[in-house]
Design a protein around this motif. Structure first.
Motif, PDB file in Angstrom:
ATOM      1  N   HIS A   5       0.892  -1.227  -0.224  1.00 51.32           N
ATOM      2  CA  HIS A   5       0.060  -0.120   0.039  1.00 51.32           C
ATOM      3  C   HIS A   5       0.936   1.144   0.057  1.00 51.32           C
ATOM      4  N   VAL A   6       0.331   2.352  -0.832  1.00 53.78           N
ATOM      5  CA  VAL A   6       1.165   3.312  -0.432  1.00 53.78           C
ATOM      6  C   VAL A   6       0.894   4.013   0.903  1.00 53.78           C
ATOM      7  N   ARG A   7       1.734   4.812   1.221  1.00 50.49           N
ATOM      8  CA  ARG A   7       1.713   5.841   2.763  1.00 50.49           C
ATOM      9  C   ARG A   7       0.153   6.225   2.916  1.00 50.49           C
ATOM     10  N   GLN A   8      -0.216   5.847   4.071  1.00 44.48           N
ATOM     11  CA  GLN A   8      -1.550   6.214   4.358  1.00 44.48           C
ATOM     12  C   GLN A   8      -1.777   7.887   4.968  1.00 44.48           C
ATOM     13  N   ALA A   9      -0.634   8.172   5.628  1.00 47.75           N
ATOM     14  CA  ALA A   9      -0.453   9.308   6.369  1.00 47.75           C
ATOM     15  C   ALA A   9       0.860  10.075   6.199  1.00 47.75           C
ATOM     16  N   ALA A  10       1.166  11.244   6.234  1.00 44.42           N
ATOM     17  CA  ALA A  10       2.361  11.714   6.491  1.00 44.42           C
ATOM     18  C   ALA A  10       3.049  11.620   7.724  1.00 44.42           C
ATOM     19  N   LEU A  11       4.350  11.363   7.687  1.00 48.22           N
ATOM     20  CA  LEU A  11       5.333  11.287   8.652  1.00 48.22           C
ATOM     21  C   LEU A  11       5.588  12.420   9.525  1.00 48.22           C
ATOM     22  N   GLY A  12       5.319  13.374   8.895  1.00 53.24           N
ATOM     23  CA  GLY A  12       5.633  14.743   9.187  1.00 53.24           C
ATOM     24  C   GLY A  12       5.057  15.937   8.709  1.00 53.24           C
ATOM     25  N   ASP A  13       5.545  17.143   8.733  1.00 56.32           N
ATOM     26  CA  ASP A  13       4.801  18.104   7.921  1.00 56.32           C
ATOM     27  C   ASP A  13       5.188  18.081   6.675  1.00 56.32           C
TER      28      ASP A  13
ATOM     29  N   ILE B 196       6.661  16.476   2.690  1.00 56.82           N
ATOM     30  CA  ILE B 196       6.498  15.152   1.914  1.00 56.82           C
ATOM     31  C   ILE B 196       7.926  14.513   1.204  1.00 56.82           C
ATOM     32  N   THR B 197       7.797  13.445   1.614  1.00 59.42           N
ATOM     33  CA  THR B 197       9.026  12.713   1.164  1.00 59.42           C
ATOM     34  C   THR B 197       9.016  12.248  -0.193  1.00 59.42           C
ATOM     35  N   VAL B 198       9.865  12.507  -1.130  1.00 61.21           N
ATOM     36  CA  VAL B 198      10.112  11.983  -2.432  1.00 61.21           C
ATOM     37  C   VAL B 198      10.942  11.478  -2.825  1.00 61.21           C
ATOM     38  N   PHE B 199      11.073  10.346  -3.694  1.00 60.42           N
ATOM     39  CA  PHE B 199      12.202   9.836  -4.342  1.00 60.42           C
ATOM     40  C   PHE B 199      12.617  10.747  -5.858  1.00 60.42           C
TER      41      PHE B 199
ATOM     42  N   LEU C 247       8.712  22.395   0.840  1.00 60.55           N
ATOM     43  CA  LEU C 247       7.746  21.390   0.859  1.00 60.55           C
ATOM     44  C   LEU C 247       8.270  19.879   0.948  1.00 60.55           C
ATOM     45  N   LEU C 248       9.277  19.618   0.300  1.00 52.74           N
ATOM     46  CA  LEU C 248       9.776  18.198   0.193  1.00 52.74           C
ATOM     47  C   LEU C 248      11.114  17.998   0.745  1.00 52.74           C
ATOM     48  N   ASP C 249      11.172  16.498   1.193  1.00 51.57           N
ATOM     49  CA  ASP C 249      12.247  15.965   1.421  1.00 51.57           C
ATOM     50  C   ASP C 249      12.761  14.985   0.594  1.00 51.57           C
ATOM     51  N   VAL C 250      13.758  15.275  -0.483  1.00 53.62           N
ATOM     52  CA  VAL C 250      14.172  14.460  -1.637  1.00 53.62           C
ATOM     53  C   VAL C 250      15.238  13.591  -1.321  1.00 53.62           C
TER      54      VAL C 250
END
Length: 265
Positions: free
Chosen positions: A141-149, A151-154, A171-174
């Motif tokens: 399953h994709v993530r169901q909720a954010a782990l923080g404020d 958005i984590t991105v590959f 906005l992002l942590d890459v």
């Protein structure tokens, strides 16, 4: 439904992966295409295995692969196998275990079966339309909720190096990760909130990954927010955005804002 296709696909993909691992250990030759993308003897060997096993089992289906001459008669077929024998050849050449075999069965433009296999980590991702997605047999399953404020991105190392994520720094942590297909597979298993690229991709880069993310409960569109249709004469597509539902609206809003500002003279 698709039981034979599933069996043949997994057998072919795993055999191709084993050959890739063998060649990686024993050595390989590398040449470069006109666009300077690397091409190795492992790409060609994997393509031969995949085509031999899949086309022998399903001779009436069409074939589209990065490493095969394109036959546009495929566009008149309802079913086509869309293949990248090694997505992430640059990572393969550098001995980074972030590449994958990617294969999708597309029917009437829509992926109905897909597999992405990283032979170095033995991660076999599979999705069947309407039946969900799995990693080594376990439901994903994709993530169901954010782990923080944030958005984590590959993102790819080349895109990071070119500064393509800098407009989204607030906005992002890459996290760097090779292979578009592998990024999509990892997102489908909850490894990050999203992955996106605003530069053109080929159908073989993404067809299997699109199905994986969708069947894992995620959302996938091109950079114009249009759904994908595959087996087109022109194989390039305008980027990709793949995301969990919880951050979909905010991520797409930020991307649209960036694209709008970039287009303003």
């Amino acid at each position: 439904m698709l039981e034979r296709e599933i069996r043949v696909l997994e057998s072919a993909v795993r055999e191709a992966g084993q050959e890739i691992v063998r060649i990686a250990r024993e050595g390989f030759e590398t040449t470069f295409k006109d666009n300077q993308d690397p091409l190795t003897t492992a790409d060609l060997a994997a393509n031969t295995i995949l085509r031999s096993k899949i086309s022998k089992a399903f001779p009436e289906d069409a074939w589209l692969s990065e490493e095969s001459a394109d036959d546009l008669t495929r566009c008149s077929h309802r079913r086509v196998w869309i293949v990248d024998p090694i997505d992430g050849t640059r990572e393969f050449v550098k001995s980074l275990p972030e590449f994958a075999v990617s294969v999708a069965l597309v029917e009437d433009g829509v992926p109905i079966l897909g597999a992405i296999y990283n032979p170095m980590t033995d991660e076999y991702f599979q999705a069947v339309k309407g039946a969900g997605s799995t990693l080594n047999g376990e439901r994903t399953h994709v993530r169901q909720a954010a782990l923080g404020d944030r958005i984590t991105v590959f993102g790819s190392r080349s895109e990071i190096r070119r500064g393509e994520f800098e407009p989204f720094a607030d906005l992002l942590d890459v996290s760097p990760l090779g292979s578009v297909a592998y990024k999509l597979a990892r997102v489908s298993a909850g490894g990050a909130d999203a992955t996106f690229s605003l530069t053109p991709k080929n159908e073989w880069d993404i067809a299997a990954g699109v199905l994986l993310v969708e069947e894992a409960g995620g959302f996938v569109v091109d950079k114009d927010r249009k759904p994908f249709r595959f087996n087109r004469e022109q194989t390039l597509v305008p980027g990709i955005i793949a995301t969990s539902m919880h951050c979909k609206d905010e991520l797409i809003r930020q991307i649209e804002l960036y694209l709008s500002n970039s287009a303003t003279p």
